[in-house]
Design an enzyme around this catalytic site. Sequence first.
Site, PDB file in Angstrom:
ATOM      1  N   ASP A 422      48.824  11.040  65.430  1.00 16.97           N
ATOM      2  CA  ASP A 422      49.684  11.489  64.344  1.00 16.97           C
ATOM      3  C   ASP A 422      50.715  12.498  64.872  1.00 16.97           C
ATOM      4  O   ASP A 422      50.349  13.612  65.194  1.00 16.97           O
ATOM      5  CB  ASP A 422      48.861  12.101  63.207  1.00 16.97           C
ATOM      6  CG  ASP A 422      47.757  13.046  63.710  1.00 16.97           C
ATOM      7  OD1 ASP A 422      47.147  12.769  64.759  1.00 16.97           O
ATOM      8  OD2 ASP A 422      47.514  14.059  63.039  1.00 16.97           O
ATOM      9  N   GLU A 626      48.396  21.863  74.055  1.00 21.21           N
ATOM     10  CA  GLU A 626      47.758  20.591  73.727  1.00 21.21           C
ATOM     11  C   GLU A 626      48.531  19.388  74.252  1.00 21.21           C
ATOM     12  O   GLU A 626      47.943  18.320  74.459  1.00 21.21           O
ATOM     13  CB  GLU A 626      47.580  20.461  72.213  1.00 21.21           C
ATOM     14  CG  GLU A 626      48.876  20.345  71.430  1.00 21.21           C
ATOM     15  CD  GLU A 626      48.663  20.020  69.955  1.00 21.21           C
ATOM     16  OE1 GLU A 626      47.520  19.667  69.593  1.00 21.21           O
ATOM     17  OE2 GLU A 626      49.631  20.110  69.187  1.00 21.21           O
TER      18      GLU A 626
END
Length: 667
Positions: A422, A626
């Site tokens: 996503d 991340e």
Amino acid sequence: MVSTLQSADEGSATLSLRDNNSVNSNHDSISVDVDTAMRDLLERQDTDRDNLISIDDQGPKHFPLGSYSSDQKSKFDVQGVYQLSNLLQELFLAKQQGLTTTTVKRTQLEEDPVHRLSRLITTAWWDNLTRRLDADGIDRAAPDNLTQRRDADGIERAASGPTKKSFLRIYVPPGAPEQFAYYSAVAKDRPALDLDVQWLPEGEMTADFIKSINSKPGILALDMEAVQLDGQLVTKRMKGAPFIVPGDRFNELYNWDACFCALGMLDNHLPVVKGIIKNFIFEVRHYGKVLNANRSYYLGRSQPPLLTWLALKTFHRTKHEPDALDILRSAILAARKEYHAWWTSTPRLDEESGLSRYRPTGKGSPPECRPIDFAHVFKPYTKKYGMTLEEVSDAYNNGTITEPDLDIFFDHDRAVRESGHDTSNRVEGVCADLATVDLNCLLLQMENDIGSTIEAYFNNSLAITEGFGVPGDKEDAVESSHVWRERAEKRRTLIDKYLWNEEKGIYLDFNTVSKKQSTAESVTCLWPLWCGAATQSQAERLVKQGLPLFECIGGLSSTSESTRGTVTEANPQKQWDYPYGWAPHQVLAWDGLRSYGFDDEADRLSYRWLHMMIETFRNWNGTVVEKYDVTQLERSHYVDAEYGNQGRKFKFAPQEGYVTTCMDEIL
């Protein structure tokens, strides 16, 4: 790998620490006043005043560190961004511990960055990211950083944060009465927690029910065990199974994030890894699947299934322990239940192709997102209804307005989030219709894992025990390996039939509605190497024709540049598209390439990723994030797409890093 990176570091002019004069060249440590040294260091070096020392700062890049003692000869110069930032971090950590003076060791400042990163992960960051849902840990584990807290009547309370009081709610499944009693006692004994304990209803978690509690979000109970005192089990003293959270604003047990974190914890944090597996097993028993994360608004959504993969890796490290086989048995039973009840059931199974899709349960927009995250979706309706974005969002979610096109969009959006990607142009607006390469490779791996485990460790006969049955099971049902081998072989054939593209020499997702392959090129096209779905000739073509689509200076990008397309207002940059790379894609690609004999390619790609990570860590005050822009090395952590980049927002010293990205295993 480490020696290669070390040699690269040794060639950098900024990585040496030199004494002020030769008289003091033998000093290996120095005692300093923490506040004075930290103030002076920031004043001279932190020219952009962000409380970090990085290559963006325009300071002199050297700092005379003087002794707190009366011996003024005890001083040395700290030189270069890396060592200056290490000094800042050590001073800050000393200050956090309440120290007014501290001894700074030369070895701390000149520590090899690969070793330093690995050491921080294993000795500090894993512990800082570990949570438990019990009396000792619920005040840390339950606060929700993604949504606003509301009281039992839906009235908003203070937003969560480390210095603000949080309203806590926990939902307990009907099959865990001991936990309900335990948490109720905790709430009574500790009223300052403001803990609201709620039962979940019996039966299926429907979309309407999940939506009905979106205004009352809470954390979902996980596995616990009674504490033994004097040989007796005491349920009032229950202890929560530990789990890991990704870091930054994510404060819950995520499915595939935790799996990749666990890889790095196998050598030094096995109790936490075992706790993660036990929590996943609990989720399957009580919620029907391994959840996207253990929040109430995720009750209808899973994530890429990796339970058997993690369980087997853990078993191979723990098989000498007395509970190892029991944990493996429960994990395989849980995977079997999840396989039948979720991944190969309607509406996820496409009956015609025989492949599976991401199709979670839910209604409305995802509660963990803000209306502004869907500005491009809600904007046309602001004019239609004369409302603001927030008003359109609220009206749609409470049913005041009905828009079928929004229903379709959010069906696909929930599927995108279940896919773990996503968001991406590859899946946006179509995900619920796609039999993706990644999901079907994961299910093939699951089928192979279940079959081989039953044969190797359970004498080809695995009894289905209470809590793990599925509709259609006979009484005293027993599983053998051959049916799982047949399922795996069938899926391998279907992957070849529907997902392999002979012309491009790569695997592509299959649209089960249009009956056509997608044109989107994703690095997950390499996952058939990881699960063994490709033939050797297909593997060779993947390496020759597929790998160049994604390989960049910092590793593998999530999609090809052509799939991302030109970034415009109508086609904004998405975080799972080119030029961004994520750790799960790297790790599974390396493993897959090696399994087919492409060791040189795997080594090259792993070096690219690790070199980029270390450059960022070294040049940007210990930053670990991340995701990375894999097309460049200087500012690869500068990712502003969608939700920004988790792991960038800290001052003085990183306390966690974003360790899904930097599992200690790959270091």
